[in-house]
Design an enzyme around this catalytic site. Sequence first.
Site, PDB file in Angstrom:
ATOM      1  N   HIS A 120       0.861  -1.192   0.000  1.00 31.00           N
ATOM      2  CA  HIS A 120       0.000   0.000   0.000  1.00 31.00           C
ATOM      3  C   HIS A 120       0.897   1.242   0.000  1.00 31.00           C
ATOM      4  O   HIS A 120       1.989   1.226   0.565  1.00 31.00           O
ATOM      5  CB  HIS A 120      -0.913  -0.012   1.232  1.00 31.00           C
ATOM      6  CG  HIS A 120      -1.941   1.073   1.181  1.00 31.00           C
ATOM      7  ND1 HIS A 120      -1.654   2.367   1.538  1.00 31.00           N
ATOM      8  CD2 HIS A 120      -3.233   1.061   0.782  1.00 31.00           C
ATOM      9  CE1 HIS A 120      -2.737   3.113   1.357  1.00 31.00           C
ATOM     10  NE2 HIS A 120      -3.717   2.339   0.908  1.00 31.00           N
ATOM     11  N   GLU A 131      -3.855   2.642  -7.113  1.00 27.99           N
ATOM     12  CA  GLU A 131      -4.212   3.756  -6.236  1.00 27.99           C
ATOM     13  C   GLU A 131      -3.216   4.899  -6.447  1.00 27.99           C
ATOM     14  O   GLU A 131      -2.088   4.832  -5.953  1.00 27.99           O
ATOM     15  CB  GLU A 131      -4.150   3.336  -4.758  1.00 27.99           C
ATOM     16  CG  GLU A 131      -5.168   2.311  -4.352  1.00 27.99           C
ATOM     17  CD  GLU A 131      -5.381   2.278  -2.834  1.00 27.99           C
ATOM     18  OE1 GLU A 131      -6.441   1.828  -2.429  1.00 27.99           O
ATOM     19  OE2 GLU A 131      -4.495   2.722  -2.075  1.00 27.99           O
ATOM     20  N   GLY A 152     -10.053   8.101  -3.009  1.00 28.12           N
ATOM     21  CA  GLY A 152     -11.087   9.135  -3.111  1.00 28.12           C
ATOM     22  C   GLY A 152     -12.484   8.622  -3.421  1.00 28.12           C
ATOM     23  O   GLY A 152     -13.389   9.404  -3.702  1.00 28.12           O
TER      24      GLY A 152
END
Length: 228
Positions: free
Chosen positions: A90, A146, A185
């Site tokens: 991540h 992402e 988002g």
Amino acid sequence: MNMKTLIINYKAYEEAFTKGIEIAKYSGELSKSSGVSIVVSPPFTILKETVKFAKTIAQGVNDVDPGAHTGHVTSFELKQAAVAGALLNHSENRYPNTKDGKLDYAAIKVAVDKCMNLGLETYVCVQNLDEAREVLKMKPTGIAYEPPELIGGNISVSNSKPEIVKEFCSIIKNNSNSLALIGAGIKGKEDAEKSVELGSDGLLVASGIMKSDDYKSIIEELVKGLNK
Ligand code: G3P
């Protein structure tokens, strides 16, 4: 229509501890009736609680076997805790950055393989298409695009970068069996619908759910959008 996936990343938000178990209970129930696979990814200390209620993945895993590795998380212990798998790389916890700032793909692959050998699922995050092309060779369960600058904000990746999302999904689908997931988002039904239109197999969502006063409605809306 293949079943879509919604991964709820609790991150280290305080809410992970004040309402993380409730969210897992709700997600587990809704997952049974909605046709969307809802997966929770809580902090390590509550993994063994959420597994009782919902499909659960850890927020990270290291590329080491059990042994003298203080502070590391092994695939072995995740398996012992009955979690389904792990999120890797991540943006807030990139897989060991090497000195030149590039990703350590070899280490990611070792961690993915160790998980796979134990039957654990792996969801590897990437920040761009080049990283996606490298990671798909590792055959993880899912790859999540992402863009870091959109994480935690109010502009969704599906609205802000539709062309890249489309390309990402097509690269993953044409070259692998991994799920093409997107995150950053994402706040509501329209974002979810748009992501499906662009070819995605599902979403990773954090603040939109964890910071909401009404997480149930948000999860329901996202599920509706994914089912459209
Ligand atoms: O893993 C999901 C996450 O990074 C997206 O965060 O707050 O933009 O939904 P958020």
